[in-house]
Design a protein around this motif. Structure first.
Motif, short mmCIF file in Angstrom:
data_model
loop_
_atom_site.label_atom_id
_atom_site.label_comp_id
_atom_site.label_asym_id
_atom_site.label_seq_id
_atom_site.Cartn_x
_atom_site.Cartn_y
_atom_site.Cartn_z
N UNK A 144 -5.06 -2.75 64.81
CA UNK A 144 -4.49 -1.41 65.06
C UNK A 144 -3.73 -1.36 66.39
N UNK A 145 -4.36 -1.88 67.44
CA UNK A 145 -3.73 -1.84 68.77
C UNK A 145 -2.44 -2.67 68.77
N UNK A 146 -2.48 -3.83 68.15
CA UNK A 146 -1.28 -4.69 68.11
C UNK A 146 -0.13 -3.99 67.40
N UNK A 147 -0.47 -3.25 66.35
CA UNK A 147 0.58 -2.56 65.59
C UNK A 147 1.08 -1.33 66.31
N UNK A 148 0.18 -0.57 66.91
CA UNK A 148 0.62 0.64 67.62
C UNK A 148 1.52 0.28 68.80
N UNK A 149 1.17 -0.79 69.48
CA UNK A 149 1.98 -1.20 70.64
C UNK A 149 3.22 -1.99 70.21
N UNK A 150 3.31 -2.25 68.90
CA UNK A 150 4.41 -3.05 68.34
C UNK A 150 4.45 -4.46 68.93
N UNK A 151 3.26 -5.00 69.16
CA UNK A 151 3.19 -6.43 69.49
C UNK A 151 3.59 -7.18 68.22
N UNK A 152 3.28 -6.56 67.09
CA UNK A 152 3.72 -7.06 65.77
C UNK A 152 4.29 -5.89 64.99
N UNK A 154 4.58 -3.22 61.93
CA UNK A 154 3.49 -2.46 61.29
C UNK A 154 3.03 -3.07 59.98
N UNK A 155 3.93 -3.80 59.32
CA UNK A 155 3.57 -4.37 58.02
C UNK A 155 2.92 -5.75 58.14
N UNK A 156 2.68 -6.21 59.36
CA UNK A 156 2.16 -7.57 59.55
C UNK A 156 0.78 -7.73 58.91
N UNK A 157 0.54 -8.91 58.35
CA UNK A 157 -0.79 -9.21 57.81
C UNK A 157 -1.71 -9.57 58.98
N UNK A 158 -3.00 -9.64 58.69
CA UNK A 158 -3.97 -9.99 59.73
C UNK A 158 -3.64 -11.37 60.31
N UNK A 159 -3.25 -12.29 59.44
CA UNK A 159 -2.92 -13.63 59.91
C UNK A 159 -1.67 -13.60 60.80
N UNK A 160 -0.70 -12.77 60.42
CA UNK A 160 0.52 -12.65 61.25
C UNK A 160 0.20 -12.05 62.62
#
Ligand code: SF4
Length: 212
Positions: A144-152, A154-160
């Motif tokens: 969640x944190x990685x996606x909210x901060x756009x480190x990745x 939003x559609x990234x898989x857990x592995x991504x």
């Protein structure tokens, strides 16, 4: 998307907020950690910590779980979600530890993933916390944190998510980063009510800006 430099900047801020972040599952050895992590899937660490002292007293070794009737293990963990599956996994895992690994918890992520009930996340947690192997376990908070901060994206898989973090964070900081991101997600960037208005990362957070 957040650059490598900005990602490290964000992780530095998390480190200042949670300098002592570490795993919260109570355990005394790699075996207990392995069982606790299996139990913690879709359950809180708090709920797991409530039952593990009595559980490990009753079943202190892989042999004890392997020899116990399945129903007895189920009964001992029945307050934890998915307890029937988890009991099956724990018993299967302990049988394999005895048959394939001389009763010891293996130290590599690859070997850990051969155990029943042990996926990539569990293997990464055990390898990182019990044996100091560099690993980033992606749980719900890290994702969640990685996606909210756009480190990745939003559609990234857990592995991504895991791969992106491994690229952006130096290897020697993987384990501590995993813990800091979990604390940041668990106590600050909460799933339902993230504390955006008081967040020191708001200035670089795409999601936060849309929330206030
Ligand atoms: S600004 Fe909000 S969404 Fe962004 S990291 Fe901070 S708490 Fe999380």
């Amino acid at each position: 998307m957040l650059s490598k430099k900005k990602t490290l900047e964000a992780i530095e801020v998390m480190a200042k907020m949670f300098p002592d972040a570490e795993g919260e599952l109570i355990h005394n050895n790699p075996f207990e950690l392995l069982i606790a992590v299996i139990l913690s899937a879709q359950a809180t660490d708090v709920s797991v910590n409530k039952i593990t002292p009595a559980l490990f007293k009753k079943f202190p070794t892989p042999e004890a779980f392997a020899e116990a009737p399945l129903e007895e293990i189920e009964e001992s963990i029945r307050t934890i979600g998915l307890f029937r599956n988890k009991a099956k996994h724990i018993k299967g895992c302990c049988i394999m530890l005895i048959e394939e690994y001389q009763g010891e918890v293996p130290q590599t992520i690859k070997e850990l993933m051969t155990l029943p009930g042990v996926g990539r996340k569990t293997a990464n947690v055990v390898a990182g916390d019990a044996f100091g192997v560099p690993a980033i376990a992606v749980d719900t908070h890290v994702e969640r944190v990685s996606k909210r901060l756009r480190i990745v994206k939003k559609s990234a898989t857990v592995l991504e998510v895991e791969e992106a973090l491994m690229k952006k964070v130096p290897k020697e900081r993987w384990v501590e980063t995993h813990h800091r991101m979990i604390f940041f997600g668990r106590y600050h960037c909460l799933a339902r009510n993230p504390k955006c208005s008081e967040c020191p990362l708001l200035y670089l957070c795409a999601e936060g800006k849309t929330r206030i």
